[in-house]
Design a protein around this motif. Structure first.
Motif, mmCIF file in Angstrom:
data_model
loop_
_atom_site.group_PDB
_atom_site.id
_atom_site.type_symbol
_atom_site.label_atom_id
_atom_site.label_comp_id
_atom_site.label_asym_id
_atom_site.label_seq_id
_atom_site.Cartn_x
_atom_site.Cartn_y
_atom_site.Cartn_z
ATOM 1 N N VAL A 56 41.341 45.772 34.537
ATOM 2 C CA VAL A 56 40.625 45.811 35.912
ATOM 3 C C VAL A 56 41.495 45.580 36.824
ATOM 4 C CG1 VAL A 56 38.933 44.313 34.980
ATOM 5 C CG2 VAL A 56 40.936 43.288 35.719
ATOM 6 N N PRO A 67 33.441 43.028 40.358
ATOM 7 C CA PRO A 67 34.351 42.326 40.073
ATOM 8 C C PRO A 67 32.565 40.800 39.350
ATOM 9 C CG PRO A 67 34.800 41.982 42.190
ATOM 10 C CD PRO A 67 34.021 42.865 41.707
ATOM 11 N N ARG A 123 40.475 38.900 34.435
ATOM 12 C CA ARG A 123 42.021 39.274 33.837
ATOM 13 C C ARG A 123 41.653 38.016 33.497
ATOM 14 N NH1 ARG A 123 44.539 38.786 38.486
ATOM 15 N NH2 ARG A 123 43.516 40.819 39.035
ATOM 16 N N TRP A 129 39.026 40.361 41.174
ATOM 17 C CA TRP A 129 39.202 40.373 39.994
ATOM 18 C C TRP A 129 39.753 39.316 38.651
ATOM 19 C CZ3 TRP A 129 36.401 43.451 36.987
ATOM 20 C CH2 TRP A 129 35.671 44.865 37.623
#
Length: 329
Positions: A309, A282, A319, A315
């Protein structure tokens, strides 16, 4: 207006500080993205930011200061949670929302509200500029409103060249996405925008309420930057799809007559010359994302297909950016 391009040396930083002190607009690098700065105590200067960006007046600005003491000086109250987070995370990519002192922060910076968003950046150029200017500097991302955030001086020039006084070129930024924003005017504190600093890192220090993506309706005052549905978006239509569907979506767009680009991680499946492959972690993905979107936009892609993702909390910030970038215009 001619936009000066300045190097990140002492003479150029002194020049940029002089422009800021007289009420001008200067773009400069932070560790997250490039910011568009104006003095935060001057409503006329702050209005220049909104005009250059085409930013809605209800979307407040983040104020950058050199240290915790300077942050406290802008606040009408400074809760214990603010002190704890500031000492643990500053300088760095964390923004705190506190009650503001109206005599220190212009109404325009706060979008007319009672709070102010404050950050102490870690980037050496940003810190040198703050020290030279001797002023709190309001600075949202240095791009037109809702467009892709800039991580290089060239990105700033593409979006705002001719609209601002100067750009300080400090090279590519390291973090690549905007700061985490936490409202500490209440307890528990509230996460308003995910960023490089993860929610669990903050929650280890203070009680924290997390939300599934704050959305501010058009025309309303936003509680913090980055809460409108569409943000961080290229001119192209963005299609966020499962990784296994990227190739088919690219081919479908091409068959419909669109120049299609793609952003993937983990596996490469997209055909054609406009495919970007980003790191599968990430932090690495975040650092590379906006530059990849800029390249695809510059290549004239009408559609950008992005592989979704993972749902893992690590994440969350990425996102959030992808979800807003793919929201309808």
């Amino acid at each position: 207006m001619r936009t000066e391009r300045l190097a990140a040396d002492a003479a150029s930083i002194a020049r940029a500080a002089e422009i800021l002190r007289r009420g001008g607009l200067v773009a400069f690098p932070t560790e997250t993205v490039y910011g568009l700065g104006a003095r935060a105590d001057d409503g006329r200067a702050a209005r220049g930011i909104f005009e250059a960006k085409g930013r809605p007046p209800g979307n407040p600005l983040i104020v950058h200061v050199p240290d915790v003491a300077s942050a406290r000086a802008l606040a009408a109250s400074w809760p214990a949670d603010a002190e704890r987070l500031a000492h643990a995370m500053w300088p760095g990519p964390l923004t705190l929302i506190v009650a503001r002192r109206p005599d220190r922060v212009a109404d325009e910076v706060a979008a007319g509200g009672p709070t102010v968003a404050i950050r102490v950046p870690a980037h050496p150029v940003a810190r040198a500029l703050l020290e030279a200017a001797r002023l709190p500097i309001a600075a949202p991302s240095a791009n037109r409103s809702t467009a892709i955030s800039p991580t290089t001086a060239d990105h700033v020039d593409k979006s705002l060249g001719g609209r601002i006084d100067a750009i300080v070129d400090g090279g590519p930024t390291a973090v690549g996405i905007e700061s985490t924003i936490v409202d500490v005017t209440r307890s528990p504190a509230r996460l308003l925008r995910p960023g490089h600093l993860a929610a669990d890192t903050i929650a280890a220090l203070v009680p924290l309420q997390t939300t599934a993506g704050v959305i501010t309706a058009p025309g309303e005052r936003a509680p913090s930057p980055g809460t409108h549905a569409r943000h961080y978006a290229p001119r192209a239509r963005v299609a966020l799809v499962p990784g296994a569907a990227v190739r088919d979506e690219v081919e479908r767009a091409a068959q419909a007559g669109s120049r299609a680009g793609a952003i993937e991680h983990g596996s490469r499946t997209a055909p054609g010359p406009h495919a970007e492959f980003l790191p599968a972690d990430p932090a690495g993905y975040a650092a590379a994302l906006y530059a990849a979107l800029h390249r695809l936009e510059d290549a004239g892609c009408g559609v950008i297909v992005i592989a979704a993702v993972p749902e893992d909390p690590a994440w969350d910030a990425v996102r959030d950016r992808l979800t807003r970038a793919s929201a309808p215009a």
